[in-house]
Design a protein around this motif. Structure first.
Motif, PDB file in Angstrom:
ATOM      1  N   LYS A 173       0.844  -1.182   0.000  1.00 38.51           N
ATOM      2  CA  LYS A 173       0.000   0.000   0.000  1.00 38.51           C
ATOM      3  C   LYS A 173       0.886   1.240   0.000  1.00 38.51           C
ATOM      4  N   ALA A 174       0.299   2.396  -0.234  1.00 36.71           N
ATOM      5  CA  ALA A 174       1.022   3.662  -0.185  1.00 36.71           C
ATOM      6  C   ALA A 174       0.632   4.411   1.079  1.00 36.71           C
ATOM      7  N   LEU A 175       1.600   5.075   1.682  1.00 35.40           N
ATOM      8  CA  LEU A 175       1.357   5.913   2.850  1.00 35.40           C
ATOM      9  C   LEU A 175       1.553   7.366   2.436  1.00 35.40           C
ATOM     10  N   LEU A 176       0.509   8.156   2.556  1.00 30.88           N
ATOM     11  CA  LEU A 176       0.562   9.554   2.128  1.00 30.88           C
ATOM     12  C   LEU A 176       0.704  10.489   3.326  1.00 30.88           C
ATOM     13  N   ASN A 177       1.497  10.078   4.296  1.00 37.58           N
ATOM     14  CA  ASN A 177       1.653  10.870   5.522  1.00 37.58           C
ATOM     15  C   ASN A 177       2.994  11.567   5.588  1.00 37.58           C
ATOM     16  N   GLY A 178       3.583  11.813   4.441  1.00 32.37           N
ATOM     17  CA  GLY A 178       4.829  12.565   4.427  1.00 32.37           C
ATOM     18  C   GLY A 178       6.078  11.753   4.208  1.00 32.37           C
ATOM     19  N   ILE A 179       5.988  10.417   4.144  1.00 31.75           N
ATOM     20  CA  ILE A 179       7.202   9.648   3.869  1.00 31.75           C
ATOM     21  C   ILE A 179       7.544   9.780   2.382  1.00 31.75           C
ATOM     22  N   SER A 180       8.794   9.546   2.064  1.00 31.76           N
ATOM     23  CA  SER A 180       9.278   9.760   0.702  1.00 31.76           C
ATOM     24  C   SER A 180       8.860   8.614  -0.220  1.00 31.76           C
ATOM     25  N   PRO A 181       8.941   8.830  -1.555  1.00 28.62           N
ATOM     26  CA  PRO A 181       8.684   7.726  -2.485  1.00 28.62           C
ATOM     27  C   PRO A 181       9.594   6.534  -2.233  1.00 28.62           C
ATOM     28  N   ALA A 182      10.871   6.792  -1.883  1.00 34.08           N
ATOM     29  CA  ALA A 182      11.788   5.680  -1.602  1.00 34.08           C
ATOM     30  C   ALA A 182      11.312   4.889  -0.392  1.00 34.08           C
ATOM     31  N   GLU A 183      10.862   5.594   0.649  1.00 33.36           N
ATOM     32  CA  GLU A 183      10.353   4.914   1.845  1.00 33.36           C
ATOM     33  C   GLU A 183       9.070   4.158   1.534  1.00 33.36           C
ATOM     34  N   ASN A 184       8.295   4.664   0.578  1.00 36.28           N
ATOM     35  CA  ASN A 184       7.070   3.965   0.181  1.00 36.28           C
ATOM     36  C   ASN A 184       7.362   2.697  -0.602  1.00 36.28           C
ATOM     37  N   ARG A 185       8.628   2.507  -0.991  1.00 34.31           N
ATOM     38  CA  ARG A 185       9.017   1.250  -1.637  1.00 34.31           C
ATOM     39  C   ARG A 185       9.568   0.241  -0.641  1.00 34.31           C
ATOM     40  N   SER A 186       9.632   0.627   0.647  1.00 35.66           N
ATOM     41  CA  SER A 186      10.221  -0.290   1.619  1.00 35.66           C
ATOM     42  C   SER A 186       9.467  -0.378   2.940  1.00 35.66           C
ATOM     43  N   ILE A 187       8.851   0.714   3.397  1.00 37.50           N
ATOM     44  CA  ILE A 187       8.214   0.700   4.720  1.00 37.50           C
ATOM     45  C   ILE A 187       6.898  -0.076   4.732  1.00 37.50           C
ATOM     46  N   PRO A 188       5.942   0.207   3.843  1.00 40.02           N
ATOM     47  CA  PRO A 188       4.719  -0.620   3.867  1.00 40.02           C
ATOM     48  C   PRO A 188       5.068  -2.063   3.532  1.00 40.02           C
ATOM     49  N   PRO A 189       4.567  -3.023   4.286  1.00 45.34           N
ATOM     50  CA  PRO A 189       4.931  -4.425   4.029  1.00 45.34           C
ATOM     51  C   PRO A 189       4.348  -4.935   2.715  1.00 45.34           C
TER      52      PRO A 189
END
Length: 371
Positions: A173-189
């Motif tokens: 999933k995508a998190l639109l709470n201020g994390i970066s695009p790079a973090e959106n490729r690793s933080i959400p499981p």
């Protein structure tokens, strides 16, 4: 870099990318499907008198997919019409980009997953203005809208309201709470079980899996588990030789190019020197060489080659002179050897996927009618 696709043998692998990288990728693999970076519909419309800079590519890049984004139906229609002149093999609508400029201020990209009715309408507009297949790239959810049923609702509504029959699913999933695009490729499981649930619940549609797949062995594992296609991005950019070098033979059952890295660089030099300064100061040597910086990933001399490259960028004015100055760092055995054996990857990645599938989706017709 943006998408490469490794779908099913009858269709290909997918990889998002800019023009210089796509040139390198096609020298290594003749059959992988290549994606452009996402280009907004508004850019295409506003640059209609300068479109070669945004849409032109060499004929060798086929099969190639134009990836567009936007939230204005009129612009999407006009952009699709303008793009027809460039004869892309497919048009993909991006509903997966989580960057703040796109999903935030721009109100498109992954934010459109919250409005499947609009996406269905947009896909109908795009399809009405082109004769090539149209596809959607999306995530498995957005913020708290991340249940399997919500993902299925999106797929069901878009496919019911438009000619869309192929979805590329980034299994996070995508998190639109201020994390970066790079973090959106690793933080959400990663939730591959959502992807394989879609295969079960929508047997009349095609699905390409994306996210976390790092080598050709894992591409094969995903296909064996039932995926119609596999999209590989970061792995194909960060290690193009080992990733792309096995695509033609392992995925498509075709002969590989059999070119060595020295031969590929020779061909790339001709391309690079032909495009330097095509648009004034751009592209420069650094722009053209950038896709090559991972060509010797983990090989002897790689670190020295990159240090020499940093120095050469300051004064080299041609790709030929850049190579003459830097390639001495790489041993002949690396430059002249064929691609190695196929990396195996994680055999267990999809081993138990069927036991992890979410409960089957039940279509709720009233949601389509009244959403």
């Amino acid at each position: 870099m943006k998408p490469l696709k490794f779908p099913h043998r009858s269709h290909g692998d997918r990889l998002p990318s800019y023009n210089h990288y796509r040139t390198l990728a096609r020298l290594i693999s003749k059959h992988a499907w290549l994606y452009t970076e996402m280009i907004t519909a508004e850019t295409i419309v506003h640059q209609k008198d300068n479109l070669d800079r945004f849409l032109a590519y060499s004929p060798e890049q086929h099969p190639i997919v134009l990836q567009i984004g936007g939230s204005n139906l009129e612009s999407l229609a006009k952009a699709t019409e303008l793009a027809n002149e460039y004869h892309y093999d497919e048009i993909n609508f991006n509903c997966g980009c989580p960057s703040s400029k796109v999903a935030g201020h721009g109100c498109f990209g992954v934010r459109l997953m919250l409005d499947p009715m609009f996406v269905g309408e947009a896909m109908s507009v795009i399809a009405a203005n082109t004769d090539v297949p149209v596809t959607v790239k999306c995530r498995i959810g957005v913020d708290d809208h991340d249940s399997y049923n919500e993902l299925c609702d999106f797929i069901y509504k878009v496919s019911s309201l438009s000619p869309t029959r192929h979805f590329i699913i980034h299994s996070r999933k995508a998190l639109l709470n201020g994390i970066s695009p790079a973090e959106n490729r690793s933080i959400p499981p990663l939730k591959y079980e959502y992807f394989y649930g879609l295969l079960r619940d929508f047997p009349d549609l095609r699905f390409t899996i994306n996210g976390g797949i790092t080598c050709i062995g894992e591409v094969n594992a995903a296909i064996r588990a039932g995926a119609h296609g596999v999209m590989v991005g970061r792995a194909a950019y960060n290690n193009p030789w080992q990733t792309l070098g096995h695509v033609d033979s392992t995925i498509y059952g075709k002969p590989s190019s059999s070119l060595t890295r020295r031969q590929i660089l020779g061909k790339y030099q001709v391309y690079g020197d032909s495009v330097l300064g095509k648009y004034g100061q751009k592209p420069n040597v650094r722009d053209v060489v950038k896709p090559l910086l991972h060509l010797f990933y983990s090989e002897p001399g790689n670190g020295l080659w990159k240090r020499k490259a940093d120095t050469a960028f300051r004064h080299c004015t041609t790709i030929k002179s850049f190579f003459e100055e830097t390639l001495r760092a790489i041993p002949d055995s690396v430059l002249d050897s064929p691609v190695g054996e196929t990396p195996v990857g994680r055999d267990e990645l999809f081993a138990d996927i069927n036991s992890l599938l979410p409960p089957p989706y039940e279509v709720r017709e009233q949601e389509l009618l009244y959403a």
